[in-house]
Structures are given as structure tokens and as C-alpha cells.
Write a protein that holds these residues in place. Structure first.
Motif, mmCIF file in Angstrom:
data_model
loop_
_atom_site.group_PDB
_atom_site.id
_atom_site.type_symbol
_atom_site.label_atom_id
_atom_site.label_comp_id
_atom_site.label_asym_id
_atom_site.label_seq_id
_atom_site.Cartn_x
_atom_site.Cartn_y
_atom_site.Cartn_z
ATOM 1 N N ALA A 104 0.926 -1.186 -0.033
ATOM 2 C CA ALA A 104 -0.188 -0.138 -0.079
ATOM 3 C C ALA A 104 0.957 1.274 -0.046
ATOM 4 C CB ALA A 104 -0.977 -0.004 1.166
ATOM 5 N N SER A 105 0.455 2.198 -0.824
ATOM 6 C CA SER A 105 1.419 3.362 -0.983
ATOM 7 C C SER A 105 0.630 4.617 -1.488
ATOM 8 C CB SER A 105 2.635 3.164 -1.776
ATOM 9 O OG SER A 105 2.139 2.918 -3.137
ATOM 10 N N LYS A 106 1.185 5.798 -1.537
ATOM 11 C CA LYS A 106 0.726 7.037 -2.087
ATOM 12 C C LYS A 106 1.298 7.072 -3.454
ATOM 13 C CE LYS A 106 -1.208 9.031 1.911
ATOM 14 N NZ LYS A 106 -1.329 10.494 2.700
ATOM 15 N N ILE A 107 0.660 7.597 -4.253
ATOM 16 C CA ILE A 107 1.040 7.885 -5.633
ATOM 17 C C ILE A 107 0.883 9.260 -6.116
ATOM 18 C CG2 ILE A 107 1.295 7.361 -8.175
ATOM 19 C CD1 ILE A 107 0.793 4.530 -7.352
ATOM 20 N N ARG A 108 1.681 10.094 -5.869
ATOM 21 C CA ARG A 108 1.313 11.784 -6.049
ATOM 22 C C ARG A 108 0.104 12.045 -5.152
ATOM 23 N NH1 ARG A 108 2.133 13.250 -12.484
ATOM 24 N NH2 ARG A 108 3.960 12.137 -12.717
ATOM 25 N N GLY A 109 0.282 11.643 -3.972
ATOM 26 C CA GLY A 109 -0.633 11.960 -2.866
ATOM 27 C C GLY A 109 -1.916 11.515 -2.843
ATOM 28 N N VAL A 110 -1.975 10.474 -3.466
ATOM 29 C CA VAL A 110 -3.463 9.662 -3.529
ATOM 30 C C VAL A 110 -3.036 8.224 -3.208
ATOM 31 C CG1 VAL A 110 -5.371 8.666 -4.928
ATOM 32 C CG2 VAL A 110 -4.478 11.284 -5.239
ATOM 33 N N GLU A 111 -3.861 7.830 -2.351
ATOM 34 C CA GLU A 111 -3.506 6.385 -1.702
ATOM 35 C C GLU A 111 -4.098 5.206 -2.868
ATOM 36 O OE1 GLU A 111 -5.128 3.391 1.912
ATOM 37 O OE2 GLU A 111 -5.898 5.482 1.843
ATOM 38 N N SER A 112 -3.029 4.183 -2.852
ATOM 39 C CA SER A 112 -3.221 3.206 -3.774
ATOM 40 C C SER A 112 -3.107 1.848 -3.025
ATOM 41 C CB SER A 112 -2.111 3.166 -5.024
ATOM 42 O OG SER A 112 -2.427 2.163 -6.007
ATOM 43 N N ASN A 113 -3.934 1.125 -2.925
ATOM 44 C CA ASN A 113 -3.701 -0.209 -2.284
ATOM 45 C C ASN A 113 -3.471 -1.604 -2.916
ATOM 46 O OD1 ASN A 113 -4.209 0.889 0.339
ATOM 47 N ND2 ASN A 113 -6.287 1.412 -0.372
ATOM 48 N N GLY A 114 -3.015 -1.550 -4.216
ATOM 49 C CA GLY A 114 -2.598 -2.430 -4.984
ATOM 50 C C GLY A 114 -2.228 -2.471 -6.283
ATOM 51 N N MET A 115 -2.330 -3.166 -7.330
ATOM 52 C CA MET A 115 -1.805 -2.975 -8.635
ATOM 53 C C MET A 115 -2.892 -3.884 -9.488
ATOM 54 S SD MET A 115 1.864 -4.092 -10.147
ATOM 55 C CE MET A 115 2.323 -4.126 -11.960
#
Length: 790
Positions: A104-115
């Protein structure tokens, strides 16, 4: 690469752990290099319920993805991402190829929980421009949200990466590998379905075989085919094998090749016509292959033609002019066997290696050649809507002689070091599916055509029995064998004795390359065209198999001289080969500098012709050839040898080699070389050395010198002296050769020391003088000599 899901079509392995099975297969002689489990944890089928642009990016999207148990937010940059799409979703904790862990990470300030994944990101498809541009993998609408996407796609497979020995290339296809597993597990093998429903229309293709390099050719016609996408299971199995799916027709061709190991080729019948002619290509004949490249052929290439122009390079690649495309409705299927050597050389010459050519090069099974074309028709009928025309046009010139091998129980146990019973032997033959007839302890075994690796040798059958029974079951036992003294084979001992004696004479052994350059091949070689030239050398400097060792030794001499090592004495014993593949063992040497060098005692002995000749005389005497050899000036030696400082070495009137000084135009250094045929020396019969008691009576020595013409050699004079001196003359030694004052320009003086002795009495002066005068008279008469200081 072998797919276990595919293997399950032929043999039941559902109850066997893949790793345990891999170990059993490896122990039985087929090396499973890697076991690849394609299952990836934390992968689920997801459905995109909402897709909005990322506020801080022009290509990223914020996706709401339903994964069954919940809806999660994932940032995706694929070009094809959209609402309503079912996709492969990697959740946090999933480990993708390259040890890439999803977090789980933030991509350009938006949370992302997978791929959201493409197949190439899972290692299940080749990554290239086409697959990259397609974006994430789009799953069909019937995929169940929250389920395992690889299981749904049939990609949850276990793959075996094999490291095959060259003799077991038969296991490069799934059916033969299934037979291997069936034998190991003692389970039956089910053959693929080849049943078709031919229509009432006869195959009208005719075949003309105009070359002996085509052993078998089968042709069938299928009409009304529909070009479309292949079924999932075919695409998945091709992907697992490293092949890219194209369409159902092309994919079926590749599928059958991976199944049977028999390459097929499909022609568009509307472009080919109804006549096939197989012949050898003409020199500089051209064809444009399926990769849209122009290929220039030669007379060693086999081509398939429509009667006139080439439409396929046999065993390598088809021609663009008969390509199956989206408009194709009727095809001709080729299943053939060609001379593997021609296919190999063609693929190498054209730099066009393919999966098909690799299989042709190893040889093919004629039974599978028939079955593969029927299997292809079955699949085309089922998955391309094709109609199979009745009849197969066939040319068959295969050698179908059965391999029947007789082996006994005693032979089996003796070679394996086991104590197998008849029941155990028969069990292994049954597992192997090798038919046999038994007569007491003797087995007459028939080898199936699919086992191309087995020859007509009992040892091959014994190896099969042993590996299947298990080499790990062999009990350690001390061998019970008659003891005998260990020794070298006679020829090996001869070679080693010579090598040791050369070292005793002060020479150093070297090992140089058997492969030399074109330039080196012309040195010290009167017939460079007699050499074998490699068709495809790795480098120019290693392109010819040498017929003489001397150029290689001279390179070593020059290498040493350039590094201030000036006293060099080298020899080499090696085999040389000519274009008729005649193999000969030779002894060669190259020497330079001082043979004896003592700074403290100020004693130096520089290497010259006479010292070189003395080294060879010492060797020949050591071999027991004394009094049987002569040295003769020759005009037939290589031009790199000095024309006046050389000798042919003659034993029993046969030239066995030569010695000489390297010509000044070749080297500015005083280098002496020589080369002898050890094969010729070995063939000379010598008597065993006998002990000879020292003479107890006095030995008498006499000196004399003759003035002769420069053309007269010392050997000619020695022959006359020997004949005149008889048995009492036991030794002749040249101790001086003089040119200079009191002699004409064309004259020289040669001085000899003669030794006379008799083992039964003391010689008198009168007896010696009679012999001495006879020698003088014969030499002066026969050699036109003048006794010096007379």
C-alpha cells in the motif's frame, strides 16, 4: 519447457507432488533444472466500478475496484483502464517476478492499495512493444470477482525447465515426456485424439520428390477454415512454452509441434496450388520468408516449391508467398522428415534458427510424422471449423528397420553391478513399454520408433533398465576382478617415452592450438589446400585444422624472444589432420640460442645444424634405430626452410621427417626446427636391447681426412667406409669439416676418427693397416676424394 497441466492430458499425475516427481525424473536421467510454480498468492479477479482521472497527472486514473470482500482504491496508468472492466488485481503482499512486493502506498498524494496487472508483469507473457501497448489484461465478463485469476485462465501451472542431454532430445515434446513419466510412475499413457470426419471430397495435392534428402512427406487438405482467436487452453500452453499466440490456425501448428515434437507447415492452398515439388535449391535462388526477409539459397538447401518457385525452406521457415492470412479458407498441411544435416547447415548459413529447425536437426520419429498431421486436422476441425478432405498424399522413403536388441541377464547385472532377477528386468521393460521375447535368461527387445536415442547396442537397453530401476539402489561392493599390472597401451607408452627423452635432452614441452589461421596454414606447408577449413570458425585466427605443428612453435619462440628470453628449446607432440581426415601423430621442435650457457665458466655452446642433427640422432639411437637412419639434403622441403641447411630424415629408405634452419627471409634469428612422424617411427620394428659385454681386448683408433667436392656429403663417405671396414670397424665419427686456405672454393676437407676392435683377440698393426689402406683406396676411388696430407 514442459507444462504439467498439459502432461495431465496423457498420464495421471494429480496425486503426485511436482517437486517429488521432478526428483524422480532427474534420478532417472532426465535433468529437471528448475520447477517453476506459476501460482502467485494475493491475486484476485477485480471489477473496476469507478474510474476517474488523477488530479495531479495527465495519464493516471483513480480506480475503485471490487475484489469480492471489499472495494479498494488503486492508482493505474494503463491506457485501456475503464469502468466495468474485470482485471487481474495484485493485493498488498503479492510477490511478482523480480521479487517485486506489492505494498500500500501513495502515488502523487493519492492512496493506492494494490496493482492492476498485465500478464507480462506476472511473467506469463513476453514483454514487448505490442503487449505493453495493450495495457492491463482484460478478463472476460464471466470471470468471478474475488476468485483466483490464474486458475480461471488456466495459468496456475507448474512448469519443468529441462536440461536435456544431447541424446535425449526426444523429450523436447510433451508426449514423449509423458511416456517418461509413465515409465517412472508405472502408469499408462493416453494418446491424443486424432479422430476426424473427412468429407466426401478427395485430397487433390500431388507430390514430386526430386531429392534424396527428403525421407518422408505427408500432405492433407482442410477447407472452409475460419481464422480467429485460439481457445484459452491453447494460448495458455503456448505462452507457458514461450511462444506468442497469433491465431487459431498458426497456434494449432505450434501446439502440435510441442505435443509430438513434429514440426508442421500450413500453406494457403489458393496461393500454393495443388502440386508440390521438393528439390534442392539452385545457387543464388531467392525466397522471401515469413519474416519478410529476402534469403539467398545455395545447392545444399532443401526447398518446397509449387513446381517452379520456392514456397518454403524445408525445415526452417515458410515463404511469404504462401502465407496463411486472415483471408485464408483452404490450407495444405505439410508433415515431413528431411535430412537433418541439410536443415542444420541451412539454418546456420541463413542465421535462421527456429523451434522447427532445432527439432529437424535432431531427427524425427516417422510414426509421429503420420500422427501429428492427423492431430492437426482434428484440432482444425474442432477449433477452426475446418472440413478435412479424405486421403493423405504420402511419399515414404524412411528406413523403418526395427531395432531388435538381444541382451542377457548376465550382461545386465555385469554392467550395472546389480543382482536383478528376471522378474525385476521384465518389470522395467514393461514400464518402458518395450516389447520383448524371452528365452531363459535372454531377452530379445524391440525398441519403439519414438526412442531415437537408443541404438542397436545391448548397453543402451541395459542403461534403460538400470536408470528406471534406480542407480541409487546399487549397493556398494568391492569389485571382484582378476588383478593385473597396470601399464600404458603400447602406442601411448611409445609417445610418453619419446616425450620424456626430449625433456632429458633439455627441451621443454608445450601445448599449442590445433586450430590456426589461414596465414599460419601456408607456413611450412607445401600443400595448404590439403587442410580442413572450418565452415564457421569463431574467429579468423582459429579457422584451419593444422597439418604441421612448426608454425605454432615459431609463434611461441617469437613470443619468448620478444620478452628477452633468448635460449629457447621447445617441442610438442600432437595430432595433425588433412582434408581426407587422416590423423597423424607428429613430434615437432623449435630451438634457438645457446644449448649450453655458463657465465661462470665462460662456456657457451650455440645451437647450430650439427647440434640439431645430434639431438635427433640421440633420439633415434634411444629408440633402437641406430645404423638404420641417414640424413639427406633435400629440395622438397617447405620454402621457409633454408635450402642448404636442412636434411630429410630417412629410416629404412622411408622419409620420416626433416630438420633444418629457418630461412633468413622468414626470421632474422637463428632458429632450427624439425618435425617427425611418430606413426612412422612406431611402425619400425626394433629388436629388444641385449646386454653386450665390454671388450677386454685393446681398441685401436685411426684418424684420416679427405678432400672432396662440396657436393659430396659425409654420409656418402661414411657408407663407403662402413662397407670397406667390415665387422672390425665398430665406430665412425666426423670430428672436423674445413673450408679455407689451401683448398679450392668448391672443395672441403672432412676428417674422420675410426675405431677398430675384435672381441676375440688383440688386433695387429698389419691387420689394421690392410683395412685402413682398403678404406682409403675405396673412398678415393668411389667418392673422387684425395687423402689429405698424403
Amino acid at each position: 519447457m514442459i507444462s504439467l497441466n498439459w502432461i495431465k492430458d496423457y498420464v495421471n499425475i494429480d496425486d503426485v507432488d511436482p517437486q517429488v516427481l521432478a526428483d524422480k525424473i532427474t534420478k532417472a536421467g532426465i535433468n529437471v533444472e528448475h520447477v517453476i510454480n506459476q501460482k502467485i498468492d494475493n491475486l484476485v479477479v477485480g471489477e473496476i466500478t469507478k474510474c476517474t482521472p488523477h488530479p495531479d497527472s495527465d495519464h493516471l486514473h483513480i480506480c475503485e475496484v471490487n475484489i469480492g470482500s471489499e472495494t479498494i482504491q488503486i492508482i493505474c496508468g494503463a491506457s485501456n483502464v475503464r469502468e466495468g472492466l474485470k482485471v487481474i488485481t495484485a493485493l498488498p503482499g503479492a510477490i511478482l517476478p523480480g521479487n517485486f512486493t506489492i505494498k500500500a502506498s501513495k502515488i502523487r498524494g493519492v492512496e493506492s492499495n494494490g496493482m492492476l496487472c498485465a500478464l507480462f508483469e506476472l511473467g506469463l507473457e513476453e514483454k514487448n512493444e505490442e503487449t505493453y501497448n495493450k495495457g492491463i489484461t482484460e478478463l472476460p465478463a464471466d470471470a468471478i470477482v474475488g476468485s483466483d485469476p490464474l486458475e480461471y485462465l488456466g495459468l496456475d501451472d507448474t512448469l519443468y525447465e529441462l536440461d536435456l542431454n544431447p541424446n535425449r532430445f526426444d523429450c523436447n515434446n510433451h508426449l514423449s515426456f509423458a511416456y517418461e513419466i509413465g515409465a517412472i510412475l508405472d502408469r499408462p499413457v493416453t494418446m491424443p485424439n486424432t479422430k476426424t470426419h473427412p468429407i466426401d471430397e478427395k485430397n487433390d495435392v500431388t507430390i514430386d520428390i526430386a531429392t534424396e534428402n527428403c525421407y518422408m512427406y505427408n500432405a492433407k487438405v482442410v477447407k472452409n477454415i475460419t481464422i480467429k482467436e485460439s481457445p484459452n487452453f491453447i494460448k495458455q500452453r503456448l505462452l507457458n512454452a514461450g511462444m506468442r499466440p497469433i491465431n487459431n490456425v498458426v497456434d494449432i501448428s505450434n501446439y502440435v509441434m510441442l505435443e509430438y515434437g513434429q514440426p508442421l507447415h500450413f500453406f494457403d492452398k489458393s496461393k500454393l496450388g495443388s502440386h508440390i515439388k521438393v528439390r534442392m535449391a539452385n545457387d543464388n535462388e531467392e525466397i522471401i520468408t515469413l519474416d519478410n526477409q529476402k534469403r539467398i539459397l545455395n545447392k545444399e538447401d532443401i526447398v518446397i516449391t509449387d513446381g517452379n518457385k520456392p514456397v518454403c525452406i524445408a525445415g526452417v521457415m515458410g515463404g511469404l508467398n504462401t502465407e496463411v492470412d486472415e483471408n485464408t479458407k483452404e490450407i495444405v498441411i505439410e508433415s515431413a522428415i528431411f535430412n537433418p544435416y541439410n536443415v542444420r547447415y541451412t539454418s546456420l548459413n541463413l542465421n535462421l534458427r527456429s523451434e522447427a529447425s532445432l527439432r529437424y536437426e535432431k531427427g524425427l520419429n516417422y510414426e509421429y510424422c503420420h500422427l501429428a498431421i492427423e492431430r492437426a486436422c482434428h484440432l482444425l476441425e474442432k477449433y477452426a471449423g475446418g472440413q478435412v478432405l479424405s486421403g493423405t498424399t504420402t511419399y515414404d522413403n524412411m528406413d523403418k528397420k526395427e531395432k531388435n536388441i538381444t541382451v542377457t541377464k548376465k550382461q545386465i547385472n555385469a554392467l550395472l553391478g546389480m543382482h536383478l532377477t528376471n522378474e525385476e528386468i521384465e518389470e522395467q521393460l514393461r514400464k518402458l513399454n518395450f516389447p520383448y521375447q524371452k528365452e531363459k535368461d535372454t531377452y530379445h527387445v524391440s525398441v519403439p520408433p519414438r526412442r531415437l536415442d537408443i541404438g542397436n547396442y545391448p548397453a543402451d537397453i541395459i542403461e534403460e533398465i538400470g536408470r528406471l530401476y534406480g542407480y541409487d539402489t546399487i549397493k556398494a561392493e568391492l569389485p571382484v576382478l582378476p588383478t593385473k599390472k597396470g601399464t600404458y597401451a603400447p602406442k601411448t607408452k611409445f609417445r610418453k617415452d619419446i616425450s620424456k627423452h626430449m625433456r632429458n635432452l633439455g627441451l621443454n614441452e608445450v601445448r599449442t592450438y590445433t586450430l590456426i589461421s589461414e596465414e599460419e596454414n601456408k607456413e611450412f606447408n607445401n600443400n595448404p589446400d590439403n587442410s580442413i577449413h572450418l565452415l564457421r570458425p569463431l574467429i579468423k585466427e582459429r579457422s584451419v585444422i593444422r597439418t604441421t605443428i612448426i608454425p605454432s612453435l615459431l609463434k611461441s619462440i617469437n613470443y619468448n624472444i620478444s620478452r628477452k628470453n633468448t635460449d629457447i628449446m621447445l617441442y610438442e607432440i600432437a595430432n595433425v589432420y588433412d582434408k581426407d581426415y587422416y590423423e597423424e601423430t607428429k613430434l615437432a621442435f623449435a630451438i634457438h640460442g645457446d644449448y649450453i650457457h655458463s657465465t661462470w665458466q665462460n662456456q657457451n655452446k650455440e645451437i647450430d645444424y650439427y647440434l640439431t642433427k645430434g639431438l635427433i640422432e640421440n633420439l633415434l639411437d634411444y629408440l633402437g634405430l641406430n645404423n638404420r637412419y641417414t640424413f639427406r639434403l633435400s629440395d622438397n622441403l617447405p620454402k621457409e626452410v633454408h635450402p642448404r641447411v636442412n636434411s630429410e630424415i630417412i629410416i629404412d629408405n622411408e622419409v620420416v621427417g626433416y630438420i633444418g634452419k629457418v630461412h633468413p627471409i622468414v626470421s632474422k634469428y637463428n632458429i632450427y626446427v624439425g618435425e617427425l612422424s611418430l606413426d612412422k617411427l612406431y611402425a619400425k620394428k626394433v629388436r629388444p636391447i641385449k646386454f653386450k659385454e665390454l671388450n677386454k681386448y685393446p681398441v685401436i683408433g685411426k684418424d684420416l681426412a679427405f678432400i672432396v667436392d662440396n657436393k659430396v656429403t659425409s654420409d656418402e663417405i661414411i657408407k663407403v667406409i662402413k662397407k670397406s671396414g667390415g665387422k672390425l670397424l665398430t665406430n665412425i665419427q666426423v670430428f672436423d669439416v674445413y673450408h679455407g686456405e689451401k683448398l679450392k672454393d668448391n672443395e672441403k676437407s672432412i676428417a674422420f676418427h675410426l675405431t677398430f676392435e675384435d672381441n676375440s683377440k688383440t688386433l695387429t698393426d698389419e691387420e689394421i693397416n690392410i683395412l685402413f689402406n682398403k678404406i682409403i683406396n675405396d673412398v678415393t676411388t668411389k667418392c673422387h676424394a684425395v687423402l689429405r696430407d698424403n
